[in-house]
Scaffold this active site. Structure first.
Site, PDB file in Angstrom:
ATOM      1  N   TYR A 214       8.004  24.218   8.067  1.00  0.00           N
ATOM      2  CA  TYR A 214       8.840  23.018   8.099  1.00  0.00           C
ATOM      3  C   TYR A 214      10.042  23.294   9.000  1.00  0.00           C
ATOM      4  O   TYR A 214      10.888  24.127   8.692  1.00  0.00           O
ATOM      5  CB  TYR A 214       9.338  22.650   6.703  1.00  0.00           C
TER       6      TYR A 214
ATOM      7  N   SER B 275       8.045   3.202  -2.140  1.00  0.00           N
ATOM      8  CA  SER B 275       9.473   3.334  -2.428  1.00  0.00           C
ATOM      9  C   SER B 275      10.130   2.009  -2.791  1.00  0.00           C
ATOM     10  O   SER B 275      11.187   1.979  -3.417  1.00  0.00           O
ATOM     11  CB  SER B 275      10.201   3.930  -1.221  1.00  0.00           C
TER      12      SER B 275
ATOM     13  N   ARG C 252       4.570   8.633   0.955  1.00  0.00           N
ATOM     14  CA  ARG C 252       5.374   8.784   2.176  1.00  0.00           C
ATOM     15  C   ARG C 252       6.272   7.580   2.435  1.00  0.00           C
ATOM     16  O   ARG C 252       6.583   7.240   3.570  1.00  0.00           O
ATOM     17  CB  ARG C 252       4.477   9.065   3.373  1.00  0.00           C
ATOM     18  N   GLY C 253       6.683   6.947   1.341  1.00  0.00           N
ATOM     19  CA  GLY C 253       7.622   5.836   1.433  1.00  0.00           C
ATOM     20  C   GLY C 253       7.023   4.478   1.169  1.00  0.00           C
ATOM     21  O   GLY C 253       7.758   3.519   0.881  1.00  0.00           O
TER      22      GLY C 253
ATOM     23  N   LEU D 207       5.377   8.857  -3.694  1.00  0.00           N
ATOM     24  CA  LEU D 207       5.706   7.522  -3.187  1.00  0.00           C
ATOM     25  C   LEU D 207       4.916   7.190  -1.929  1.00  0.00           C
ATOM     26  O   LEU D 207       5.284   6.285  -1.172  1.00  0.00           O
ATOM     27  CB  LEU D 207       7.211   7.423  -2.894  1.00  0.00           C
TER      28      LEU D 207
ATOM     29  N   SER E 287       4.046  13.633  -2.395  1.00  0.00           N
ATOM     30  CA  SER E 287       3.916  12.286  -1.837  1.00  0.00           C
ATOM     31  C   SER E 287       3.656  11.254  -2.934  1.00  0.00           C
ATOM     32  O   SER E 287       2.807  10.377  -2.784  1.00  0.00           O
ATOM     33  CB  SER E 287       2.792  12.243  -0.783  1.00  0.00           C
TER      34      SER E 287
END
Length: 333
Positions: A59, A215, A211-212, A209, A207
């Site tokens: 990362y 959300s 990846r949004g 959510l 993940s």
């Protein structure tokens, strides 16, 4: 650091609070981020009782580990649990070029991780993906030697299937499997989850959510930077995104009835999957972190769970969860 008010769960032999913090998005995978805000978010998470921080040595090409080390400066090492993935290979342009889980490579990756994190041990160490050229027994056996030396406390796996879990567990007890699990991604349900529970292997769900998408904050017209992983994700392609946002809109009414946000409902649903499941909250701001932490207080009774799952059937998400070139590295696609 405050005493945790989060309920505890078990990942194999490990006691840990019910929510963990996934730090990937703080180092470029979802576009640019604010370093100071990321460090503040980690510290707020720790103050709220989160102890498990998840990262990968790839990362930000090691930047994420350095960021975590800065956030932990001055704190007792025993107050935090560090989960690290290794083996993903990068190129100078930021691309991914495969996986290397050879024993010698693992020892090399671990040496650099320990230095960047400023610690003498990793609590859970795991190959990020299965290396098709190396038997899983060889990789796990090599990590087990690091357990004996004290450099690693526990061994985990990531994105592998039931057979691989069994083979790895036969070499050394596996603490947990890290795998994507959300209302939109349910591949773990079935043989993989059954095998984990048979063997006493916990689940760290990432993940949660999607990846949004789950959300409650995603807009159809949102523009993604070229270096944002989601720009190449099939689920965020325009036609698929339209379908997925419509699908995500369905549980919003359930969330409204409970006076919670869509993100809290989605996280609470993953929490409801069992006491051996720990969601990795991917927040990179204090605001989003506080929203996610409140999910532990959301009670979902049987009728509500049935309503949520009826609103979001397991197979209706549009698009694969990873781009096609990445699929061979996933045992579960």
């Amino acid at each position: 650091m405050k005493t945790s008010t989060l309920p505890n769960r078990r990942l194999g032999p490990i006691d840990t609070p019910a929510l963990a913090l996934g730090c990937m998005s703080m180092s470029g995978m979802y576009g640019s981020s604010d370093r100071a805000e990321s460090i503040a978010t980690i510290r707020v998470a720790l103050d709220a009782g989160v102890t498990l921080l998840d990262t990968g040595d790839f990362y930000g090409a090691g930047d994420n580990e350095l960021l975590i080390a800065e956030a932990l400066a001055g704190l007792s090492r025993d107050s935090v649990q560090l989960s690290v993935k290794f083996g993903a290979l990068r190129d100078p342009d930021g691309g991914f070029t495969g996986a290397d889980a050879r024993p010698a490579a693992m020892a090399n990756f671990l040496a650099y991780t320990l230095r960047r994190l400023g610690t003498d041990h990793i609590d859970i160490y795991r190959p990020a993906r299965l290396d098709p050229t190396v038997p899983i027994e060889d990789t796990i056996g090599a990590i087990a030697e690091q357990v004996q030396k004290g450099h690693v406390r526990h061994i985990g796996l990531s994105e592998v299937g039931a057979e691989t879990i069994r083979r790895a567990h036969a070499v050394h007890p596996i603490a947990d499997l890290q795998i994507e699990w959300s209302l939109l991604t349910r591949d773990v349900e079935g043989p993989i989850l059954d095998t984990c529970r048979e063997l006493g292997v916990g689940i760290t769900a990432y993940s949660v959510l999607s990846r949004g998408l789950l959300s409650g904050h995603w807009r159809a017209d949102r523009q993604l930077a070229a270096d944002d992983f989601r720009a190449s994700s099939p689920r965020f392609a325009p036609d698929n995104l339209e379908v997925n946002l419509a699908l995500v809109g369905r549980p919003r009414a359930v969330a409204s009835e409970l006076s919670v946000t869509t993100a809290q409902l989605a996280t609470a649903w993953v929490l409801s999957r069992g006491d051996d499941v720990v969601p990795l909250v991917g927040a990179r701001t204090r605001e989003r972190l506080q929203e996610s932490l409140a999910a532990v207080d959301v009670h979902l009774d049987d009728d509500t769970l049935a309503a949520i799952q009826a609103a979001v059937p397991a197979t209706e998400a549009a698009g694969l969860r990873y781009p096609t070139p990445a699929l061979p590295a996933l045992t579960t696609t």
